[in-house]
Design a protein around this motif. Sequence first.
Motif, PDB file in Angstrom:
ATOM      1  N   THR A 236     -71.938  37.373  -1.299  1.00  0.00           N
ATOM      2  CA  THR A 236     -70.816  36.768  -1.995  1.00  0.00           C
ATOM      3  C   THR A 236     -69.608  36.798  -1.082  1.00  0.00           C
ATOM      4  O   THR A 236     -69.473  37.666  -0.228  1.00  0.00           O
ATOM      5  CB  THR A 236     -70.477  37.509  -3.301  1.00  0.00           C
ATOM      6  N   ASP A 237     -68.748  35.798  -1.272  1.00  0.00           N
ATOM      7  CA  ASP A 237     -67.472  35.684  -0.568  1.00  0.00           C
ATOM      8  C   ASP A 237     -67.614  35.576   0.944  1.00  0.00           C
ATOM      9  O   ASP A 237     -66.723  35.992   1.681  1.00  0.00           O
ATOM     10  CB  ASP A 237     -66.541  36.840  -0.934  1.00  0.00           C
TER      11      ASP A 237
ATOM     12  N   TYR B  20     -72.223  29.575   0.246  1.00  0.00           N
ATOM     13  CA  TYR B  20     -71.052  30.372  -0.120  1.00  0.00           C
ATOM     14  C   TYR B  20     -71.047  30.548  -1.631  1.00  0.00           C
ATOM     15  O   TYR B  20     -71.169  29.579  -2.393  1.00  0.00           O
ATOM     16  CB  TYR B  20     -69.742  29.700   0.308  1.00  0.00           C
TER      17      TYR B  20
ATOM     18  N   PRO C 141     -68.610  32.600  -4.516  1.00  0.00           N
ATOM     19  CA  PRO C 141     -67.374  33.377  -4.659  1.00  0.00           C
ATOM     20  C   PRO C 141     -67.666  34.771  -5.214  1.00  0.00           C
ATOM     21  O   PRO C 141     -68.698  35.000  -5.847  1.00  0.00           O
ATOM     22  CB  PRO C 141     -66.546  32.546  -5.644  1.00  0.00           C
TER      23      PRO C 141
ATOM     24  N   PRO D 299     -68.314  36.345  -9.949  1.00  0.00           N
ATOM     25  CA  PRO D 299     -68.017  35.349 -10.984  1.00  0.00           C
ATOM     26  C   PRO D 299     -68.191  35.957 -12.381  1.00  0.00           C
ATOM     27  O   PRO D 299     -69.109  36.735 -12.628  1.00  0.00           O
ATOM     28  CB  PRO D 299     -69.060  34.256 -10.721  1.00  0.00           C
TER      29      PRO D 299
ATOM     30  N   HIS E 138     -66.140  25.375   1.147  1.00  0.00           N
ATOM     31  CA  HIS E 138     -66.235  26.786   0.777  1.00  0.00           C
ATOM     32  C   HIS E 138     -64.861  27.439   0.639  1.00  0.00           C
ATOM     33  O   HIS E 138     -64.694  28.378  -0.141  1.00  0.00           O
ATOM     34  CB  HIS E 138     -67.096  27.545   1.780  1.00  0.00           C
ATOM     35  N   GLU E 139     -63.879  26.949   1.398  1.00  0.00           N
ATOM     36  CA  GLU E 139     -62.527  27.487   1.237  1.00  0.00           C
ATOM     37  C   GLU E 139     -61.968  27.110  -0.135  1.00  0.00           C
ATOM     38  O   GLU E 139     -61.306  27.916  -0.795  1.00  0.00           O
ATOM     39  CB  GLU E 139     -61.622  26.964   2.358  1.00  0.00           C
TER      40      GLU E 139
ATOM     41  N   ALA F 243     -63.865  26.455  -2.711  1.00  0.00           N
ATOM     42  CA  ALA F 243     -64.701  27.166  -3.679  1.00  0.00           C
ATOM     43  C   ALA F 243     -64.207  28.583  -3.927  1.00  0.00           C
ATOM     44  O   ALA F 243     -64.340  29.122  -5.033  1.00  0.00           O
ATOM     45  CB  ALA F 243     -66.146  27.201  -3.184  1.00  0.00           C
ATOM     46  N   ARG F 244     -63.629  29.186  -2.906  1.00  0.00           N
ATOM     47  CA  ARG F 244     -63.119  30.559  -3.047  1.00  0.00           C
ATOM     48  C   ARG F 244     -62.038  30.638  -4.116  1.00  0.00           C
ATOM     49  O   ARG F 244     -61.979  31.593  -4.898  1.00  0.00           O
ATOM     50  CB  ARG F 244     -62.594  31.057  -1.703  1.00  0.00           C
ATOM     51  N   THR F 245     -61.173  29.622  -4.162  1.00  0.00           N
ATOM     52  CA  THR F 245     -60.081  29.648  -5.136  1.00  0.00           C
ATOM     53  C   THR F 245     -60.450  28.986  -6.458  1.00  0.00           C
ATOM     54  O   THR F 245     -59.883  29.321  -7.502  1.00  0.00           O
ATOM     55  CB  THR F 245     -58.836  28.952  -4.558  1.00  0.00           C
ATOM     56  N   GLN F 246     -61.416  28.050  -6.415  1.00  0.00           N
ATOM     57  CA  GLN F 246     -61.765  27.296  -7.616  1.00  0.00           C
ATOM     58  C   GLN F 246     -62.971  27.861  -8.365  1.00  0.00           C
ATOM     59  O   GLN F 246     -63.261  27.441  -9.480  1.00  0.00           O
ATOM     60  CB  GLN F 246     -62.029  25.838  -7.247  1.00  0.00           C
ATOM     61  N   GLY F 247     -63.713  28.762  -7.722  1.00  0.00           N
ATOM     62  CA  GLY F 247     -64.792  29.441  -8.425  1.00  0.00           C
ATOM     63  C   GLY F 247     -66.059  28.635  -8.594  1.00  0.00           C
ATOM     64  O   GLY F 247     -66.609  28.539  -9.702  1.00  0.00           O
TER      65      GLY F 247
END
Length: 585
Positions: free
Chosen positions: A294-295, A314, A316, A319, A346-347, A349-353
């Motif tokens: 993850t992450d 990727y 996050p 979750p 993926h960047e 995705a990190r903030t949007q989940g």
Amino acid sequence: MRTMLTACALACLIGGHAAAAEMRIARDIAYATHADDARLTSVDVYAPASGSAHPVMLWIHGGGWRIGDKRSVQEKPQAFVDNGFVLVSVNYRLYPDADYRQQAADVAQAIRWAHVNIAAHGGDSQRLFLMGHSAGAHLAALVATDERYLKAEKLNLTDLRGVVLLDGAGYDIPKQIRWSIGPARQLYTSVFGEDEKAQRDASPITHVAPRKGIPPFLIAHVADRVASTKQARLLANKLRTAGGNAAVFAAADKSHATINREFGTVGDAPTTQTFLFLDEILDNDKAPTPAPPTDRLVSASVTVDGLARRYQLYVPPSPRARIPLVFVLHGGGGDSQKIIRYTNFHELARTQGFAVCYPYALIENWNDGRQVGHIPEHRDKIDDVAFIRLLIDELAEQYAIDRGRVFATGASNGGIMSHRLAAEAADVIAGIAPVIGGMAVPIAADFNPSHPVSLFVIQGDADPLVPIDGGAIGFRLGRKRGSVLSTKEVVARYLKRNQISGAPARSMLEDLDPSDGTTTESTIYPAGLAGARVQVYLVRNGGHTWPGKPGYAAELLIGKASQDFDATHAIWEFFKLCPPRNHDF
């Protein structure tokens, strides 16, 4: 694998006999069609009678580049099958009807055949080894060091796991010619000519260099044969100097003929050394299965139709509920590394989940349905839909993936492939967002997805590769790569399937960068069956580019890149609003 291999090697060392394993034999399988005698471009396959994903050894016979045949394998098939290998014995065209370059090209084509087809014979395409005797050793070494031959087949040197050479003397041809007299010298000059520059290009040692991905070598030679002893040491030293892995084995009490003829017999030292060498490579493949990541971006693979298929993933961190999964498919001739750097999903995705999967095509193109004969994945009917389906199953088992919210996007060939996923995997794909990628004409012929699929098209009307009005793909003066429908026809098919009949809302996006020479028209249709959505961003004067990023090549070649919106963010905003897959339709 280690226990099986070393047990057999030990039996050979002590002169014991083990029960011979049963094998399946398939003969005269064509890997190319350019020889007058079809057998000259064919292989024989010797495989264990059961099991799958066996490592594979491709055998290249000797004969002074002039004679020889794949049937002359003596005890090799049984030895390799007993050790859990598939043996592929390769024929190639012979001198003077073919020069050494054509022979090496034949070997590379045979490797490509194995890479694509060996799973049907119980082999593992990701564990291919190469072996040759005499002239066959020269060809094996050349193909494993001069990347031009494998590159012509859309393969890399890293697609070979190891190389075994039996008593070759043609690794540094200019030196060998200088050391030879009479008939021995004539053997080489008749094949490689008198020009030293040409001789150097034919020499494997010339092409050894650091960081090329050259596989490990075992170089066996007859202990009291001066020519092969010198040549083995020259090649091994060059490989080691370049940072490679090279072992040399001097076979005592052997001749140039018996090192080949006796390979695979009980107590044969070169056989023992070969399987110890292979055993070490295969042992290094074994690693603990990593914990689900993850992450961070993590590389992994799955096996589809006997082929190891790679991807990067990727997810996050932590979750709280099941999350969407977005597949991002690279363009033709590219790979996931390029689209990762270009889109940075993926960047986001990190903030949007949400989870992002960047799969790799088998070589460098998706089998998107265009049916282009000169693209290997098309010619060999690689099942990329099955690959994506398996990834969905595997990832949903390992992570908290919402199977109702699985989406696909991609650029160019990747965008075209997303249409194929909509056509053939609508039960698992809720929506797609092709960028500069139309629908392949053969896919359009039978387009009737099993479920409604949401669609977001991003297309430039000045795309020089994928024409907005449909037709042949490719630059105006370049080789054509199949055909696509017009964007208008593509949208019409989705509107029909999704039962959308209302008038769309049209508007112009804000022209955030007038200097880029583009504007973007947005067309959003009312929701259809099960809430399925259809939306189009038409980039006026836009080229074969990913909006929001600079062009990956000269504007004169690929056209203008819009900076008025970021395609990555726009695609996710579209997917966020798409209804989940509803299996009632």
